[in-house]
Write a protein that holds these residues in place. Sequence first.
Motif, mmCIF file in Angstrom:
data_model
loop_
_atom_site.group_PDB
_atom_site.id
_atom_site.type_symbol
_atom_site.label_atom_id
_atom_site.label_comp_id
_atom_site.label_asym_id
_atom_site.label_seq_id
_atom_site.Cartn_x
_atom_site.Cartn_y
_atom_site.Cartn_z
ATOM 1 N N TYR A 1 -56.407 -86.040 2.500
ATOM 2 C CA TYR A 1 -56.327 -87.468 2.806
ATOM 3 C C TYR A 1 -55.725 -87.709 4.191
ATOM 4 N N GLU A 2 -54.694 -86.974 4.556
ATOM 5 C CA GLU A 2 -54.028 -87.172 5.841
ATOM 6 C C GLU A 2 -54.969 -86.892 7.010
ATOM 7 N N HIS A 3 -55.839 -85.906 6.830
ATOM 8 C CA HIS A 3 -56.811 -85.604 7.883
ATOM 9 C C HIS A 3 -57.803 -86.749 8.050
ATOM 10 N N PHE A 4 -58.290 -87.294 6.921
ATOM 11 C CA PHE A 4 -59.209 -88.430 6.999
ATOM 12 C C PHE A 4 -58.527 -89.626 7.648
ATOM 13 N N LEU A 5 -57.266 -89.852 7.313
ATOM 14 C CA LEU A 5 -56.514 -90.966 7.887
ATOM 15 C C LEU A 5 -56.445 -90.834 9.399
ATOM 16 N N ARG A 6 -56.068 -89.673 9.863
ATOM 17 C CA ARG A 6 -55.925 -89.445 11.302
ATOM 18 C C ARG A 6 -57.277 -89.522 12.015
ATOM 19 N N GLU A 7 -58.281 -88.853 11.471
ATOM 20 C CA GLU A 7 -59.592 -88.817 12.129
ATOM 21 C C GLU A 7 -60.260 -90.183 12.156
ATOM 22 N N LEU A 8 -60.176 -90.903 11.039
ATOM 23 C CA LEU A 8 -60.820 -92.216 10.995
ATOM 24 C C LEU A 8 -60.120 -93.198 11.920
ATOM 25 N N GLU A 9 -58.802 -93.124 12.017
ATOM 26 C CA GLU A 9 -58.083 -93.997 12.941
ATOM 27 C C GLU A 9 -58.504 -93.703 14.376
ATOM 28 N N GLN A 10 -58.618 -92.433 14.733
ATOM 29 C CA GLN A 10 -59.037 -92.072 16.082
ATOM 30 C C GLN A 10 -60.455 -92.554 16.372
ATOM 31 N N LEU A 11 -61.347 -92.441 15.387
ATOM 32 C CA LEU A 11 -62.723 -92.901 15.583
ATOM 33 C C LEU A 11 -62.784 -94.422 15.729
ATOM 34 N N LEU A 12 -62.002 -95.141 14.928
ATOM 35 C CA LEU A 12 -61.998 -96.603 15.010
ATOM 36 C C LEU A 12 -61.430 -97.082 16.346
ATOM 37 N N ILE A 13 -60.424 -96.399 16.853
ATOM 38 C CA ILE A 13 -59.874 -96.744 18.167
ATOM 39 C C ILE A 13 -60.883 -96.424 19.258
ATOM 40 N N LYS A 14 -61.532 -95.281 19.144
ATOM 41 C CA LYS A 14 -62.539 -94.875 20.123
ATOM 42 C C LYS A 14 -63.694 -95.875 20.183
ATOM 43 N N ALA A 15 -64.070 -96.401 19.015
ATOM 44 C CA ALA A 15 -65.166 -97.374 18.952
ATOM 45 C C ALA A 15 -64.697 -98.795 19.245
ATOM 46 N N GLU A 16 -63.380 -98.976 19.450
ATOM 47 C CA GLU A 16 -62.773 -100.268 19.757
ATOM 48 C C GLU A 16 -63.019 -101.287 18.650
ATOM 49 N N ILE A 17 -62.869 -100.857 17.409
ATOM 50 C CA ILE A 17 -63.030 -101.736 16.253
ATOM 51 C C ILE A 17 -61.688 -102.302 15.807
ATOM 52 N N ILE A 18 -60.595 -101.573 16.070
ATOM 53 C CA ILE A 18 -59.270 -102.022 15.644
ATOM 54 C C ILE A 18 -58.698 -102.958 16.693
ATOM 55 N N HIS A 19 -58.122 -104.101 16.264
ATOM 56 C CA HIS A 19 -57.486 -105.068 17.154
ATOM 57 C C HIS A 19 -56.369 -104.427 17.955
ATOM 58 N N GLY A 20 -56.267 -104.792 19.232
ATOM 59 C CA GLY A 20 -55.139 -104.381 20.042
ATOM 60 C C GLY A 20 -55.258 -103.025 20.683
ATOM 61 N N TYR A 21 -56.302 -102.291 20.390
ATOM 62 C CA TYR A 21 -56.461 -100.969 20.979
ATOM 63 C C TYR A 21 -57.707 -100.952 21.845
ATOM 64 N N LYS A 22 -57.551 -100.399 23.019
ATOM 65 C CA LYS A 22 -58.681 -100.153 23.896
ATOM 66 C C LYS A 22 -58.779 -98.657 24.111
ATOM 67 N N ARG A 23 -59.882 -98.214 24.564
ATOM 68 C CA ARG A 23 -60.112 -96.793 24.752
ATOM 69 C C ARG A 23 -59.115 -96.186 25.756
ATOM 70 N N GLU A 24 -58.686 -96.956 26.773
ATOM 71 C CA GLU A 24 -57.800 -96.427 27.797
ATOM 72 C C GLU A 24 -56.424 -96.083 27.233
ATOM 73 N N HIS A 25 -56.001 -96.734 26.160
ATOM 74 C CA HIS A 25 -54.664 -96.525 25.637
ATOM 75 C C HIS A 25 -54.453 -95.131 25.066
ATOM 76 N N ILE A 26 -55.485 -94.516 24.549
ATOM 77 C CA ILE A 26 -55.292 -93.227 23.906
ATOM 78 C C ILE A 26 -55.624 -92.054 24.812
ATOM 79 N N LEU A 27 -56.238 -92.324 25.958
ATOM 80 C CA LEU A 27 -56.640 -91.221 26.833
ATOM 81 C C LEU A 27 -55.516 -90.759 27.710
#
Length: 127
Positions: free
Chosen positions: A101-127
């Motif tokens: 479960y923890e792996h899915f949590l981490r991976e899905l959060e990273q994918l959602l941020i990468k796709a800019e679906i989550i509020h408040g996060y842009k792609r530049e913030h994680i790079l």
Amino acid sequence: MGLPKQNRLRNPKAFQSVYNRGKRYKSPHLVMLVWWQGNSQTVAQPVQFGISVSQKVSKKAVTRNRLKRQIKAVIRLFLPRMIPGCQVVIVVKRNAAECKYEHFLRELEQLLIKAEIIHGYKREHIL
């Protein structure tokens, strides 16, 4: 507990349109296809999710359903922070049967941020 009805992709035509038109984002255990609905009338629609787990992942339905439940639980965590107006299909890769479960949590959060679906996060913030 599943996703609310308004947040589900239900029919095969909806899945197929996301497969054909969506942009792909990949991680070690998941592939996420995102299709943003362009015009201003559909932007108010909630985010809709579909999950695809093939028999190639596992022949046992118990294992495939467990993977789906884990992914749905992660989606429910992030649902209040998501930008409306897109359709998402999550495809589970073959090597995900032993994933926790923890792996899915981490991976899905990273994918959602990468796709800019989550509020408040842009792609530049994680790079």
